[in-house]
Scaffold this active site. Structure first.
Site, PDB file in Angstrom:
ATOM      1  N   SER A 191       0.831  -1.209   0.000  1.00  0.00           N
ATOM      2  CA  SER A 191       0.000   0.000   0.000  1.00  0.00           C
ATOM      3  C   SER A 191       0.864   1.257   0.000  1.00  0.00           C
ATOM      4  O   SER A 191       0.586   2.219  -0.722  1.00  0.00           O
ATOM      5  CB  SER A 191      -0.882   0.028   1.253  1.00  0.00           C
ATOM      6  OG  SER A 191      -1.828  -1.004   1.198  1.00  0.00           O
TER       7      SER A 191
ATOM      8  N   ARG B  86       1.554   4.239  -3.023  1.00  0.00           N
ATOM      9  CA  ARG B  86       1.307   5.650  -2.710  1.00  0.00           C
ATOM     10  C   ARG B  86       2.572   6.488  -2.853  1.00  0.00           C
ATOM     11  O   ARG B  86       2.501   7.666  -3.202  1.00  0.00           O
ATOM     12  CB  ARG B  86       0.715   5.764  -1.296  1.00  0.00           C
ATOM     13  CG  ARG B  86      -0.755   5.285  -1.242  1.00  0.00           C
ATOM     14  CD  ARG B  86      -1.160   4.993   0.180  1.00  0.00           C
ATOM     15  NE  ARG B  86      -2.582   4.712   0.352  1.00  0.00           N
ATOM     16  CZ  ARG B  86      -3.178   3.541   0.102  1.00  0.00           C
ATOM     17  NH1 ARG B  86      -2.457   2.526  -0.375  1.00  0.00           N
ATOM     18  NH2 ARG B  86      -4.473   3.376   0.316  1.00  0.00           N
TER      19      ARG B  86
ATOM     20  N   ARG C 170     -13.894  -7.024 -10.722  1.00  0.00           N
ATOM     21  CA  ARG C 170     -14.061  -6.307  -9.446  1.00  0.00           C
ATOM     22  C   ARG C 170     -14.831  -4.998  -9.628  1.00  0.00           C
ATOM     23  O   ARG C 170     -14.743  -4.360 -10.674  1.00  0.00           O
ATOM     24  CB  ARG C 170     -12.680  -6.082  -8.811  1.00  0.00           C
ATOM     25  CG  ARG C 170     -12.012  -7.422  -8.540  1.00  0.00           C
ATOM     26  CD  ARG C 170     -10.664  -7.272  -7.918  1.00  0.00           C
ATOM     27  NE  ARG C 170     -10.759  -6.710  -6.579  1.00  0.00           N
ATOM     28  CZ  ARG C 170      -9.704  -6.357  -5.860  1.00  0.00           C
ATOM     29  NH1 ARG C 170      -8.495  -6.474  -6.368  1.00  0.00           N
ATOM     30  NH2 ARG C 170      -9.860  -5.871  -4.649  1.00  0.00           N
TER      31      ARG C 170
ATOM     32  N   SER D 224     -13.507   1.060   2.718  1.00  0.00           N
ATOM     33  CA  SER D 224     -12.476   0.829   1.715  1.00  0.00           C
ATOM     34  C   SER D 224     -11.488   1.977   1.669  1.00  0.00           C
ATOM     35  O   SER D 224     -11.841   3.114   1.346  1.00  0.00           O
ATOM     36  CB  SER D 224     -13.115   0.647   0.330  1.00  0.00           C
ATOM     37  OG  SER D 224     -12.130   0.795  -0.673  1.00  0.00           O
TER      38      SER D 224
ATOM     39  N   GLN E 161      -9.225   2.192  -0.478  1.00  0.00           N
ATOM     40  CA  GLN E 161      -9.005   2.542  -1.892  1.00  0.00           C
ATOM     41  C   GLN E 161      -9.994   3.608  -2.328  1.00  0.00           C
ATOM     42  O   GLN E 161      -9.629   4.561  -3.021  1.00  0.00           O
ATOM     43  CB  GLN E 161      -9.128   1.294  -2.767  1.00  0.00           C
ATOM     44  CG  GLN E 161      -7.996   0.296  -2.492  1.00  0.00           C
ATOM     45  CD  GLN E 161      -8.111  -0.979  -3.295  1.00  0.00           C
ATOM     46  OE1 GLN E 161      -9.095  -1.192  -4.005  1.00  0.00           O
ATOM     47  NE2 GLN E 161      -7.114  -1.832  -3.185  1.00  0.00           N
TER      48      GLN E 161
ATOM     49  N   ASP F  83      -6.892  -8.124   4.629  1.00  0.00           N
ATOM     50  CA  ASP F  83      -6.062  -8.906   3.704  1.00  0.00           C
ATOM     51  C   ASP F  83      -5.462 -10.148   4.365  1.00  0.00           C
ATOM     52  O   ASP F  83      -4.960 -11.042   3.678  1.00  0.00           O
ATOM     53  CB  ASP F  83      -4.926  -8.037   3.143  1.00  0.00           C
ATOM     54  CG  ASP F  83      -5.444  -6.964   2.191  1.00  0.00           C
ATOM     55  OD1 ASP F  83      -6.589  -7.100   1.708  1.00  0.00           O
ATOM     56  OD2 ASP F  83      -4.710  -6.000   1.927  1.00  0.00           O
TER      57      ASP F  83
ATOM     58  N   ARG G 250     -12.897 -14.416  -1.617  1.00  0.00           N
ATOM     59  CA  ARG G 250     -12.011 -15.098  -0.655  1.00  0.00           C
ATOM     60  C   ARG G 250     -12.770 -15.905   0.389  1.00  0.00           C
ATOM     61  O   ARG G 250     -12.151 -16.729   1.065  1.00  0.00           O
ATOM     62  CB  ARG G 250     -11.050 -14.092   0.001  1.00  0.00           C
ATOM     63  CG  ARG G 250      -9.947 -13.655  -0.946  1.00  0.00           C
ATOM     64  CD  ARG G 250      -8.917 -12.774  -0.272  1.00  0.00           C
ATOM     65  NE  ARG G 250      -7.843 -12.437  -1.217  1.00  0.00           N
ATOM     66  CZ  ARG G 250      -7.056 -11.370  -1.096  1.00  0.00           C
ATOM     67  NH1 ARG G 250      -7.217 -10.543  -0.077  1.00  0.00           N
ATOM     68  NH2 ARG G 250      -6.119 -11.137  -1.986  1.00  0.00           N
TER      69      ARG G 250
ATOM     70  N   ARG H 139      -2.775 -14.012  -2.418  1.00  0.00           N
ATOM     71  CA  ARG H 139      -2.864 -14.414  -1.004  1.00  0.00           C
ATOM     72  C   ARG H 139      -3.399 -15.848  -0.852  1.00  0.00           C
ATOM     73  O   ARG H 139      -3.107 -16.517   0.138  1.00  0.00           O
ATOM     74  CB  ARG H 139      -3.692 -13.403  -0.205  1.00  0.00           C
ATOM     75  CG  ARG H 139      -3.033 -12.030  -0.206  1.00  0.00           C
ATOM     76  CD  ARG H 139      -3.484 -11.108   0.878  1.00  0.00           C
ATOM     77  NE  ARG H 139      -3.171  -9.740   0.513  1.00  0.00           N
ATOM     78  CZ  ARG H 139      -1.954  -9.170   0.636  1.00  0.00           C
ATOM     79  NH1 ARG H 139      -0.950  -9.844   1.144  1.00  0.00           N
ATOM     80  NH2 ARG H 139      -1.758  -7.921   0.255  1.00  0.00           N
TER      81      ARG H 139
HETATM   82  C1  S3P Z   1      -5.668  -1.290   0.034  1.00  0.00           C
HETATM   83  C2  S3P Z   1      -6.915  -1.317   0.579  1.00  0.00           C
HETATM   84  C3  S3P Z   1      -7.690  -2.537   0.800  1.00  0.00           C
HETATM   85  C4  S3P Z   1      -6.796  -3.779   0.729  1.00  0.00           C
HETATM   86  C5  S3P Z   1      -5.873  -3.740  -0.448  1.00  0.00           C
HETATM   87  C6  S3P Z   1      -4.971  -2.520  -0.365  1.00  0.00           C
HETATM   88  C7  S3P Z   1      -4.991  -0.002  -0.136  1.00  0.00           C
HETATM   89  O1  S3P Z   1      -8.669  -2.646  -0.205  1.00  0.00           O
HETATM   90  O2  S3P Z   1      -7.580  -4.940   0.677  1.00  0.00           O
HETATM   91  O3  S3P Z   1      -5.081  -4.889  -0.514  1.00  0.00           O
HETATM   92  O4  S3P Z   1      -3.763   0.021  -0.370  1.00  0.00           O
HETATM   93  O5  S3P Z   1      -5.667   1.028  -0.037  1.00  0.00           O
HETATM   94  P1  S3P Z   1     -10.131  -1.973  -0.055  1.00  0.00           P
HETATM   95  O6  S3P Z   1      -9.931  -0.507  -0.079  1.00  0.00           O
HETATM   96  O7  S3P Z   1     -10.885  -2.459  -1.246  1.00  0.00           O
HETATM   97  O8  S3P Z   1     -10.673  -2.486   1.237  1.00  0.00           O
END
Ligand code: S3P
Length: 429
Positions: A21, A25, A120, A166, A168, A311, A342, A386
């Site tokens: 992550s 970024r 997705r 989320s 993300q 995760d 999952r 994973r």
């Molecule tokens: C992530 C957020 C999570 C996580 C992913 C990485 C991120 O996803 O499962 O592996 O780096 O912001 P979600 O935002 O869909 O929960």
């Protein structure tokens, strides 16, 4: 690939690879900031490489000398229309966060991905970005990849309550908010990983976070920085579980990122009675974790703990098959929209090895104390890194026979040196 791994116990010390992550970024912030960003210890997994290639295609010079990555940022307004559609590979994080950046740029970009990513949901980012003024068209009315984003140079700030927990989606809205007119307010239902908020401050940006409410003023300019990426607790999780369940194991995991929005697995291990020592490093938010094979008991994992270990749930499910008593996982319906479903894929894979897992609508009920054996049929990762790593750790518990793991190369997504590390720690070099 065929997995047959005998181990008399996992032993040794490991510096876990960089956090995925934070690696994504660091490239993104470096690319939209002005000036040089130097990144140490980045994860060179396929997902992060997708992010690097996407920003190169948007005109950013990104150098890798094998040691550090240097991003020559020129400010967000200097990103230019890519010549062709951008390949996001398997990476949800690349796709969703980049969408927030593209939302404010006055050109059209098409994003596509592999079979897993194409299934997705992208409506979760399309909806708030459309409210801010971007035009987004996806493959279906639920918005899936391939998706075309036509950004607007006049994004408007919004007040947005995130319908799903989320990071993300939260991050996509923050990236768009930096380019909007006015003050954007994002409210989370449950706190998710906070890396975007923290790195925004590190890059000289302005953001106010109070509990689950985030305020981001528009029209911001960021400045390049030097970043050191801590180790990924989501990768460390595989070794934590391996050490806990394989007899005679004792591992030391160094430089593990312990941002409190990510440390749910450590709390689960403690609740199960695991022998785990956490020694926080003096500076960075990282720690050395010492873990030993332990007698464990089942627990319940639910509520606001879920986003803090989302995760890690596949490997936690494997852990739960080896403890005394029942473990219940609830409130984790988000698992169904990860790289695979999952809930179903974990339950099928481990049940085919003799586990007793009942999949539910939002989690799993796992009976502990089951002995695992080699499954009759091959297990396919279905492109989910994973799942691949979970099955490889499960292989340590199988005494006779071998596991046929199909599409094991998916592990390259987040942990290219996984099998090297498995060899070293299990004494199977
Ligand atoms: C992530 C957020 C999570 C996580 C992913 C990485 C991120 O996803 O499962 O592996 O780096 O912001 P979600 O935002 O869909 O929960």
């Amino acid at each position: 690939m065929k997995l047959k791994i005998n181990s008399q116990g996992l032993k040794g010390r490991l510096k876990v690879p960089g956090d995925k992550s934070i690696s994504h970024r660091s490239i993104m912030f470096g690319s939209i900031a002005k000036g040089k960003t130097i990144i140490h210890d980045i994860l060179r997994g396929e997902d992060v490489l997708s992010t690097i290639e996407a920003f190169r295609a948007l005109g950013v010079e990104i150098e890798d000398d094998g040691q550090v990555i240097t991003v020559h940022g020129q400010g967000i307004s200097k990103l230019k229309e890519p010549e062709k559609a951008l390949d996001m590979g398997n990476s949800g994080t690349s796709t969703r966060l980049l969408s927030g950046i593209l939302a404010g740029l006055p050109f059209e970009t098409t994003l596509f991905g592999d079979d897993s990513l194409s299934k997705r949901p992208m409506d979760r980012v399309a909806t708030p970005l459309q409210m801010m003024g971007a035009e987004i068209v996806g493959q279906t009315d639920k918005v899936k990849l391939p998706m075309t984003i036509k950004g607007s140079a006049h994004l408007k700030a919004i007040d947005y309550v995130l319908p799903v927990a989320s990071a993300q989606v939260k991050s996509a809205v923050i990236f768009a908010a930096l380019q909007a007119e006015g003050l954007t307010k994002v409210v989370e239902k449950e706190k998710t990983r906070s890396h975007t908020e923290e790195m925004l401050v590190q890059f000289g940006g302005e953001i106010t976070v109070s509990d689950k409410t985030i305020l981001v003023p528009g029209g911001q300019k960021l400045i390049g920085q030097e970043v050191t990426v801590p180790g990924d607790i989501s990768s460390a999780a595989f070794w934590l579980v391996a050490a806990l369940v394989v007899e005679n194991s004792e591992l030391i995991l160094e430089n593990v990122g312990i941002n409190e929005t990510r440390t749910g697995i450590l709390e689960v291990i403690q609740a199960m009675g695991g022998q785990l020592e956490i020694e926080q490093d003096e500076v960075a938010k990282a720690a050395t974790l010492k873990v030993k094979a332990s007698q464990l008991k089942g627990t319940e994992i639910s509520g606001d703990l879920i986003p803090r270990l989302i995760d890690e749930l596949p490997i936690i499910a494997l852990l739960a098959t080896q403890v005394e008593g029942k473990t219940i996982i609830r409130d984790a319906a988000e698992l169904k929209v990860k790289e695979t479903d999952r809930i179903a894929v974990v339950a099928d894979a481990l049940n085919s090895m003799g586990a007793n897992i009942e999949p539910t609508d939002d989690g799993m009920i796992i009976q502990g104390g089951t002995k695992l054996h080699a499954p009759e049929n091959a297990i396919n990762t279905l492109g989910d890194h994973r799942i691949g790593m979970m099955v490889a750790i499960a292989a340590l518990l199988v005494e006779n026979g071998e596991i046929d793991l199909e599409r094991a190369e998916a592990i390259q997504t987040s942990y290219p040196s996984f099998f090297d590390d498995l060899g070293k720690l299990s004494g199977n070099l």
